[in-house]
Design an enzyme around this catalytic site. Sequence first.
Site, PDB file in Angstrom:
ATOM      1  N   ASP A 211       0.803  -1.109  -0.049  1.00 56.99           N
ATOM      2  CA  ASP A 211      -0.064  -0.075  -0.061  1.00 56.99           C
ATOM      3  C   ASP A 211       0.876   1.142  -0.074  1.00 56.99           C
ATOM      4  O   ASP A 211       1.917   1.193  -0.248  1.00 56.99           O
ATOM      5  CB  ASP A 211      -0.920  -0.108   1.067  1.00 56.99           C
ATOM      6  CG  ASP A 211      -2.228   0.606   0.911  1.00 56.99           C
ATOM      7  OD1 ASP A 211      -2.178   1.897   0.616  1.00 56.99           O
ATOM      8  OD2 ASP A 211      -3.360   0.121   1.078  1.00 56.99           O
ATOM      9  N   HIS A 234       2.167   2.329  -3.283  1.00 56.84           N
ATOM     10  CA  HIS A 234       1.360   3.155  -3.978  1.00 56.84           C
ATOM     11  C   HIS A 234       1.856   4.613  -3.797  1.00 56.84           C
ATOM     12  O   HIS A 234       1.323   5.566  -3.890  1.00 56.84           O
ATOM     13  CB  HIS A 234      -0.009   3.137  -3.245  1.00 56.84           C
ATOM     14  CG  HIS A 234      -0.746   1.692  -3.338  1.00 56.84           C
ATOM     15  ND1 HIS A 234      -2.011   1.693  -2.928  1.00 56.84           N
ATOM     16  CD2 HIS A 234      -0.545   0.627  -4.183  1.00 56.84           C
ATOM     17  CE1 HIS A 234      -2.384   0.113  -3.220  1.00 56.84           C
ATOM     18  NE2 HIS A 234      -1.425  -0.086  -3.886  1.00 56.84           N
TER      19      HIS A 234
END
Length: 387
Positions: A211, A234
């Site tokens: 993430d 991310h």
Amino acid sequence: MATISYCAFTFILFLLAHFGESAIINVAAKANVDVGPLLMKAWKEACAATTASTIVIPKGTFPMTQVSLEGPCKAPVELKIMAILKAPPDPKNMDGKKEWLIVGRVDHFTLSGGGTLDGQGNVQVYPAKEKGFKSDKLPNNLSFNFLTNSVIRDITTLNSKLFHVNVLGGKNLTFDHFTVKAPGNSPNTDGIHIARIIGITVKDSVIGTGDDCISLGDGLENLKITGVTCGPGHGISVGSLGRTPGERPVKGIFVSNTKFIGTDNGVRIKTWPNSHPGVVTDIHFENIDMQNVKNPIVIDQEYCPHNECSKQKPSLVKLSKISYKKISGTSATPVAVQLACSSGVPCEEVEIGDINLTIKGGAAKSICKNVKPKLTGKVVPPLACGK
Ligand SMILES: *[C@@H]1O[C@H](CO)[C@@H](O)[C@H](O)[C@H]1NC(C)=O
Ligand SMILES: *[C@@H]1O[C@H](CO)[C@@H](O)[C@H](O)[C@H]1NC(C)=O
Ligand SMILES: *[C@@H]1O[C@H](CO)[C@@H](O)[C@H](O)[C@H]1NC(C)=O
């Protein structure tokens, strides 16, 4: 002569004993024996000491259950983890309401030692999540709450079950040579989430996870990120903001000399539409290398995953004094620069220059809405809205 130097010698010994030396508390860790209770006992002793102390967990691989190390302490404490510590692989053997390792309310705390905190999320949790298992009560965060004048150095966090690190509150905290490792497809394993702290530095660190590399919440002031490599993951994200009432301003963020490798985003600011008011100001990105990044530069003020919101009304989080300088490399999708500001509160004082983002076999594109950035140098792909 002899007497004088003897005096000087005893004086130095006196100085060492009273000002320099830190008492060492060794944790007698044994294979297959939970380090948790031993560490908590050592912490009690260290935290009560009136002079600096160092707790050492020696080399080796040991299991550790949940541990909470709370201050305030009477003097500086260093926790030197040289070991590989392993969380229970089954989340059922942990209290979902508490995190795995919490350090809170300590002044002059240091975590060091070159060791690894292994959340073992890869053993049961990631495979279970792949098959649809959902849980918002997974314990494996490292939490640093309300630390002041503290340093986290030479430590690795591996395969957390959820966010790797959560930083909440405090003042003057540094992460240095910190490593986060988890597979690119591990769900919700943010690297470092930071909120409500003044004065924090993340430097010379490597963060690869499923993430956000570093995500930034509200009430953050004076944050420096430098010499960080992100990927997979991310990217670095300010927000998402605007969803809950009473969020405090985010101001003074400097990201420089940072590299993104194969991440979904590079540098992103995201706010919810139809939002509560908020302030994001004085945010600067400089000297950034993007390698095959899907969305290298993003402002998204209509951030609304899974259609959880209405886009009828604009975001009311005001963005201002944002700069992008010397950002180059490759984008993995056509839109390399997206500045999508709010129609309700357009972005102000945005500066952009010396940008060179290309895609393989074609021309990259840029998008802008509700912003008139000042161009301080060449921008590739060109911005239609620049002035
Ligand atoms: C871990 O940190 C995240 C981010 O702050 C938080 O949402 C989550 O509830 C935390 N997990 C636990 C078990 O506290
Ligand atoms: C921040 O904390 C570090 C580590 O304890 C310390 O050396 C430094 O002096 C502190 N800086 C300020 C401005 O207090
Ligand atoms: C932009 O990057 C491309 C590919 O890396 C390179 O060929 C080109 O010379 C660069 N342009 C500028 C203006 O630096």
